[in-house]
Motif scaffolding. Structure first.
Motif, PDB file in Angstrom:
ATOM      1  N   ASP A   1      -2.105 -10.244  -0.593  1.00  0.00           N
ATOM      2  CA  ASP A   1      -2.451 -10.473   0.814  1.00  0.00           C
ATOM      3  C   ASP A   1      -3.283  -9.329   1.380  1.00  0.00           C
ATOM      4  O   ASP A   1      -4.255  -9.549   2.109  1.00  0.00           O
TER       5      ASP A   1
ATOM      6  N   GLU B   1       2.858  -9.856  -4.288  1.00  0.00           N
ATOM      7  CA  GLU B   1       2.519 -10.719  -3.151  1.00  0.00           C
ATOM      8  C   GLU B   1       1.902  -9.903  -2.019  1.00  0.00           C
ATOM      9  O   GLU B   1       0.918 -10.324  -1.389  1.00  0.00           O
ATOM     10  N   GLU B   2       2.471  -8.734  -1.743  1.00  0.00           N
ATOM     11  CA  GLU B   2       1.939  -7.884  -0.677  1.00  0.00           C
ATOM     12  C   GLU B   2       0.516  -7.444  -0.991  1.00  0.00           C
ATOM     13  O   GLU B   2      -0.358  -7.431  -0.109  1.00  0.00           O
TER      14      GLU B   2
ATOM     15  N   ALA C   1      -5.190 -13.608  -2.767  1.00  0.00           N
ATOM     16  CA  ALA C   1      -4.167 -14.644  -2.976  1.00  0.00           C
ATOM     17  C   ALA C   1      -4.738 -15.896  -3.634  1.00  0.00           C
ATOM     18  O   ALA C   1      -4.105 -16.496  -4.509  1.00  0.00           O
TER      19      ALA C   1
END
Length: 550
Positions: free
Chosen positions: A127, A123-124, A132
């Motif tokens: 982004d 997820e990091e 995403a």
């Protein structure tokens, strides 16, 4: 973070070291640009950072390479994978999964990272790199810039402290290249990652570099701030060359810095009509290729939409546009080997006036249109240069009765001195390109198509390619070069055709088309705008006149 302590590397088949007594330290959080001509040892230098040299390449490494406290002589690449991430020239070659999210997780799976940590890091990274919205997309559907960002992300999820990038922008259009470099600089500035970048298109990278490692070719490595190293280096981007010609100090590294220093230069050039960017422009002859309504679809998705195009003898046309705009699809459709759902292509030739290559056997189509693909080595399959040339003569002679020039003679004219016994894949990138071009020219086609020929070429090799293209035009051939290299276009092309989403959106003389767009304008044009200069050579020629100064 990275220390080379009196490092020398000697390969078994070479008498002289590729690297000699290298004593360099790269600090944490630096973006370090590695420069030099092809074959001077850049890949060896990069390979020594993650242990590929000498664990997999062979040869002997003298001295010590220490990365984050680990001596690479005692730690093979698998034991450095959590510290050093490596991204090669072609991201597709390194992908092992199907989707963006799976690719980002793969490296962590190999390092046995706990699932909860893996999810957080994915997820990091999504982004951080602006991916995403693409997390579930198949990798093959991504643009070149998106693929490059995924490749960087796939090694970044392992949280390496060092990132090694080998020509990360070589296959990208200017906008996609800026996206990738913006992502890289965020890693440096926000996360403190140490980045080593080897890149031939210095004009794209130099303004972001904290340090330059320049390899002059004698085994040494010259390290220092970019402005200092480029003052005397053998390779430099156009903005630096312009600063040298104008006598500016310090040398500018960005368009912004150069424009601030260029006001007196622009005033001195304002009353002079610049010499042509192409010193020798062959007279354009009759139309030799006419395309009407060409449409290409891949899996039902349009890649080229009802394109019409005419090519004239002696004219060099640059085909430009972002990644995925349809350039390669159009070239293959013109050549006849690629798919074409609608439209016609007629090529005028001595033996076949108005023939369509698509309706002819491959041997006859080669006589009308020669195509050098993006990866030139795809057309090389024999064990030596001599065998490749002999095969080209055998295949071309029956159909090209009027072409009496052997392929060997063509190759010697393009790049003299290539030994016939050498394996084709042992040649430099420029020599491989010339060999494939000689094979295609043995059939004497009136139309020659080159797809991304400057990829992987240094500035010297691109000058040689410019001479080759000029020579083809003087012979009366129509030449089309699909490329993202705006500096090459400024010097080599008479005409620019720009594609977007399968359509032709601009078509005209090179100075008009490329200066009308900030994306495609070369560095000199941006610095001296609104004056109509494209290359450093044009500025230098005017400044060399009586009473002129910067």
């Amino acid at each position: 973070m990275i220390t080379f302590d009196e490092v020398s590397v000697v390969y078994d088949d070479r008498s002289e070291p590729v690297l000699r007594d290298v004593d360099v330290t790269v600090e944490e959080g630096e973006l370090c640009l590695v420069t030099g001509l092809t074959g001077v040892g850049k890949s060896t230098l990069l390979g020594a950072v993650n242990g590929l040299v000498p664990h997999f390449t062979g040869g002997t490494l003298h001295g010590r390479v220490v990365v984050d406290g680990r001596d690479t002589a005692h730690h093979p690449p698998r034991e450095l994978a959590d510290v050093v991430g490596v991204v090669g020239q072609d991201p597709l070659d390194g992908f092992v999964t199907d989707t963006v999210e799976e690719e980002l997780a793969y490296a962590m799976e190999q390092l046995a990272v706990p699932p909860a940590v893996m999810r957080k890091r994915v997820e990091e990274t999504l982004d951080l790199l602006g991916l995403a919205d693409l997390r579930h997309r198949p990798l093959y559907q991504l643009s070149g810039g998106q693929q490059q960002r995924v490749a960087i992300g796939s090694v970044l999820t392992a949280h390496p402290r060092v990132l090694v990038l080998d020509e990360p922008t070589s296959a990208l259009d200017p906008t996609a290249a800026e996206e990738v470099l913006a992502a890289v600089t965020r890693l440096v500035h926000d996360l403190g990652v140490t980045v080593l970048v080897a890149e031939h298109r210095l004009e794209r990278v130099v303004q972001y570099a904290d340090r330059v490692l320049h390899l002059p070719g004698d085994g040494r490595v010259v390290s220092g701030p970019p402005a200092e190293v480029f003052r005397d280096s053998g390779v430099a981007p156009p903005v630096v060359d312009l600063g040298r010609v104008a006598g500016w100090s310090p040398l500018p590294l960005s368009i912004r810095d150069a424009r601030r220093a260029a006001a007196p230069l622009r005033a001195g050039l304002a009353d002079v009509v610049p010499p042509p960017a192409r010193p020798v422009t062959p007279a354009h002859g009759p139309t030799v290729l006419t395309a009407r309504g060409v449409t290409v679809k891949h899996r039902g998705v349009p890649a080229v939409r009802e394109v019409g195009l005419e090519l004239r003898a002696g004219e060099v046309t640059a085909l430009m546009g972002r990644n995925g705009s349809g350039k390669s699809s159009l070239l293959w459709a013109l050549q006849g080997s690629g798919p074409r759902q609608n439209g016609t292509v007629h090529v005028a030739s001595d033996g076949a006036v108005g023939a369509d290559p698509k309706g002819l056997p491959a041997a006859l189509a080669r006589r009308l249109v020669g195509l050098v693909p993006q990866t030139a080595t795809d057309l090389l399959y024999l064990e030596s240069v001599a065998q490749e040339l002999a095969q080209a003569d055998r295949e071309s002679a029956p159909e090209a009765a009027g072409a009496t020039v052997p392929a060997r003679e063509i190759l010697d004219r393009l790049v003299p001195g290539v030994v016939g016994s050498v394996h084709p894949r042992d040649l430099s990138e420029g020599q491989k390109l010339a060999l494939v071009l000689a094979i295609q020219l043995a059939a004497a086609p009136p139309v020659v198509l080159l797809d991304e020929p400057t990829r992987g070429l240094d500035y010297r090799a691109k000058e040689q390619l410019t001479g080759i293209v000029d020579g083809l035009a003087r012979e009366g051939r129509a030449v089309v070069v699909a490329t993202h290299d705006v500096e090459f276009v400024a010097r080599a092309a008479d005409r620019v055709v720009v594609m977007a989403e399968g359509d032709i959106v601009a078509d005209g003389p090179t100075p008009e088309v490329i200066t009308a767009s900030p994306v495609f304008a070369p560095q000199v044009a941006k610095v001296v705008a609104p004056l109509p200069y494209l290359t450093v050579a044009q500025v230098a020629a005017v400044l060399a006149g009586p009473g002129r100064k910067a």
